[in-house]
Write a protein that holds these residues in place. Sequence first.
Motif, PDB file in Angstrom:
ATOM      1  N   SER A 223       0.866  -1.169   0.000  1.00 23.30           N
ATOM      2  CA  SER A 223       0.000   0.000   0.000  1.00 23.30           C
ATOM      3  C   SER A 223       0.905   1.222   0.000  1.00 23.30           C
ATOM      4  CB  SER A 223      -0.886  -0.009   1.251  1.00 23.30           C
ATOM      5  OG  SER A 223      -1.647   1.175   1.303  1.00 23.30           O
ATOM      6  N   VAL A 224       0.688   2.124  -0.921  1.00 26.63           N
ATOM      7  CA  VAL A 224       1.564   3.284  -1.059  1.00 26.63           C
ATOM      8  C   VAL A 224       0.744   4.552  -0.832  1.00 26.63           C
ATOM      9  CG1 VAL A 224       3.143   4.493  -2.611  1.00 26.63           C
ATOM     10  CG2 VAL A 224       2.952   2.001  -2.710  1.00 26.63           C
ATOM     11  N   ASN A 225       1.287   5.464  -0.028  1.00 33.33           N
ATOM     12  CA  ASN A 225       0.547   6.684   0.307  1.00 33.33           C
ATOM     13  C   ASN A 225       0.657   7.731  -0.791  1.00 33.33           C
ATOM     14  OD1 ASN A 225       3.091   7.757   0.523  1.00 33.33           O
ATOM     15  ND2 ASN A 225       3.007   8.132   2.693  1.00 33.33           N
ATOM     16  N   TYR A 226      -0.123   8.772  -0.613  1.00 31.42           N
ATOM     17  CA  TYR A 226      -0.077   9.935  -1.503  1.00 31.42           C
ATOM     18  C   TYR A 226       1.061  10.846  -1.064  1.00 31.42           C
ATOM     19  CZ  TYR A 226      -4.920   8.662  -2.553  1.00 31.42           C
ATOM     20  OH  TYR A 226      -6.045   8.005  -2.925  1.00 31.42           O
ATOM     21  N   ALA A 227       1.661  11.532  -2.009  1.00 30.16           N
ATOM     22  CA  ALA A 227       2.721  12.493  -1.662  1.00 30.16           C
ATOM     23  C   ALA A 227       2.079  13.856  -1.421  1.00 30.16           C
ATOM     24  CB  ALA A 227       3.749  12.556  -2.778  1.00 30.16           C
ATOM     25  N   LEU A 228       1.149  13.899  -0.486  1.00 33.43           N
ATOM     26  CA  LEU A 228       0.445  15.120  -0.144  1.00 33.43           C
ATOM     27  C   LEU A 228       0.591  15.399   1.346  1.00 33.43           C
ATOM     28  CD1 LEU A 228      -2.865  14.357  -2.074  1.00 33.43           C
ATOM     29  CD2 LEU A 228      -1.015  15.839  -2.833  1.00 33.43           C
ATOM     30  N   ARG A 229       0.268  16.599   1.742  1.00 27.58           N
ATOM     31  CA  ARG A 229       0.374  16.957   3.156  1.00 27.58           C
ATOM     32  C   ARG A 229      -0.573  16.127   4.028  1.00 27.58           C
ATOM     33  NH1 ARG A 229      -0.620  22.807   5.977  1.00 27.58           N
ATOM     34  NH2 ARG A 229      -0.069  22.089   8.054  1.00 27.58           N
ATOM     35  N   PHE A 230      -1.793  15.928   3.575  1.00 27.23           N
ATOM     36  CA  PHE A 230      -2.772  15.153   4.341  1.00 27.23           C
ATOM     37  C   PHE A 230      -3.015  13.820   3.645  1.00 27.23           C
ATOM     38  CE2 PHE A 230      -3.706  19.628   5.271  1.00 27.23           C
ATOM     39  CZ  PHE A 230      -3.450  19.606   6.641  1.00 27.23           C
ATOM     40  N   GLN A 231      -2.176  12.871   3.918  1.00 25.87           N
ATOM     41  CA  GLN A 231      -2.273  11.551   3.306  1.00 25.87           C
ATOM     42  C   GLN A 231      -3.483  10.813   3.859  1.00 25.87           C
ATOM     43  OE1 GLN A 231       1.296   9.820   4.658  1.00 25.87           O
ATOM     44  NE2 GLN A 231       2.620  11.233   3.601  1.00 25.87           N
TER      45      GLN A 231
ATOM     46  N   PRO B 296       5.789   5.287   9.071  1.00 28.15           N
ATOM     47  CA  PRO B 296       4.753   5.937   9.864  1.00 28.15           C
ATOM     48  C   PRO B 296       4.010   7.005   9.061  1.00 28.15           C
ATOM     49  CG  PRO B 296       6.756   5.718  11.145  1.00 28.15           C
ATOM     50  CD  PRO B 296       7.094   5.335   9.731  1.00 28.15           C
ATOM     51  N   TYR B 297       2.736   7.134   9.351  1.00 27.40           N
ATOM     52  CA  TYR B 297       1.889   8.115   8.690  1.00 27.40           C
ATOM     53  C   TYR B 297       2.541   9.488   8.768  1.00 27.40           C
ATOM     54  CZ  TYR B 297      -2.253  10.885   7.640  1.00 27.40           C
ATOM     55  OH  TYR B 297      -3.133  11.770   7.086  1.00 27.40           O
ATOM     56  N   GLY B 298       2.643  10.149   7.627  1.00 18.92           N
ATOM     57  CA  GLY B 298       3.196  11.494   7.580  1.00 18.92           C
ATOM     58  C   GLY B 298       4.706  11.565   7.433  1.00 18.92           C
ATOM     59  N   GLN B 299       5.400  10.435   7.555  1.00 16.21           N
ATOM     60  CA  GLN B 299       6.857  10.434   7.443  1.00 16.21           C
ATOM     61  C   GLN B 299       7.266  10.287   5.984  1.00 16.21           C
ATOM     62  OE1 GLN B 299       9.066   7.772  10.037  1.00 16.21           O
ATOM     63  NE2 GLN B 299      10.531   7.375   8.402  1.00 16.21           N
ATOM     64  N   GLU B 300       8.167  11.142   5.535  1.00 16.35           N
ATOM     65  CA  GLU B 300       8.678  11.031   4.174  1.00 16.35           C
ATOM     66  C   GLU B 300       9.718   9.934   4.118  1.00 16.35           C
ATOM     67  OE1 GLU B 300      10.103  14.701   2.584  1.00 16.35           O
ATOM     68  OE2 GLU B 300       8.407  15.815   3.387  1.00 16.35           O
ATOM     69  N   GLY B 301       9.777   9.206   3.019  1.00 19.37           N
ATOM     70  CA  GLY B 301      10.785   8.180   2.869  1.00 19.37           C
ATOM     71  C   GLY B 301      10.429   7.170   1.801  1.00 19.37           C
ATOM     72  N   VAL B 302      11.304   6.217   1.648  1.00 18.07           N
ATOM     73  CA  VAL B 302      11.119   5.118   0.704  1.00 18.07           C
ATOM     74  C   VAL B 302      11.219   3.827   1.504  1.00 18.07           C
ATOM     75  CG1 VAL B 302      12.053   3.951  -1.324  1.00 18.07           C
ATOM     76  CG2 VAL B 302      12.117   6.445  -1.196  1.00 18.07           C
ATOM     77  N   LEU B 303      10.247   2.965   1.349  1.00 14.76           N
ATOM     78  CA  LEU B 303      10.245   1.689   2.050  1.00 14.76           C
ATOM     79  C   LEU B 303      10.898   0.633   1.167  1.00 14.76           C
ATOM     80  CD1 LEU B 303       9.288   0.095   4.535  1.00 14.76           C
ATOM     81  CD2 LEU B 303       7.165  -0.348   3.298  1.00 14.76           C
ATOM     82  N   VAL B 304      11.968   0.030   1.652  1.00 12.15           N
ATOM     83  CA  VAL B 304      12.678  -1.014   0.917  1.00 12.15           C
ATOM     84  C   VAL B 304      12.700  -2.259   1.787  1.00 12.15           C
ATOM     85  CG1 VAL B 304      14.862  -1.693  -0.148  1.00 12.15           C
ATOM     86  CG2 VAL B 304      14.131   0.700  -0.244  1.00 12.15           C
ATOM     87  N   GLN B 305      12.242  -3.378   1.243  1.00  9.51           N
ATOM     88  CA  GLN B 305      12.167  -4.625   2.000  1.00  9.51           C
ATOM     89  C   GLN B 305      12.540  -5.802   1.119  1.00  9.51           C
ATOM     90  OE1 GLN B 305      10.853  -5.642   5.379  1.00  9.51           O
ATOM     91  NE2 GLN B 305      11.915  -3.692   5.486  1.00  9.51           N
TER      92      GLN B 305
END
Length: 73
Positions: A12-20, A38-47
Motif C-alpha cells: 500500500s503506497v501513500n499519496y505524496a500530499l500533506r494530508f495523506q 509511519p503516517y506522515g513520514q517522508e521516505g522510501v520503504l525497501v524490504q
Amino acid sequence: MRSMENTIYFASVNYALRFQESATSLIAPSGECQAYLPYGQEGVLVQSIKVEEATGLLATRYAPKRHQELRLE
C-alpha cells in the motif's frame, strides 16, 4: 486481508500530499504487516521478500485452469 486471501504480498503506497489518507506498508502473505513508514513520514520503504511464500494457493481454488503453472507437482 487481500494478502491472506490470495497468499500474496500486498503493498500500500501513500499519496505524496500533506494530508495523506494512508501509510506506506508491506503486508506479507500471512497477513502480518512486514514493514511500514509511519503516517506522515517522508521516505522510501525497501524490504526483502521471500517470493516462495507468495504461492497464490487460495486463489487457485476459484480458477484452477488459470493457475496451473503455479502448481508444483
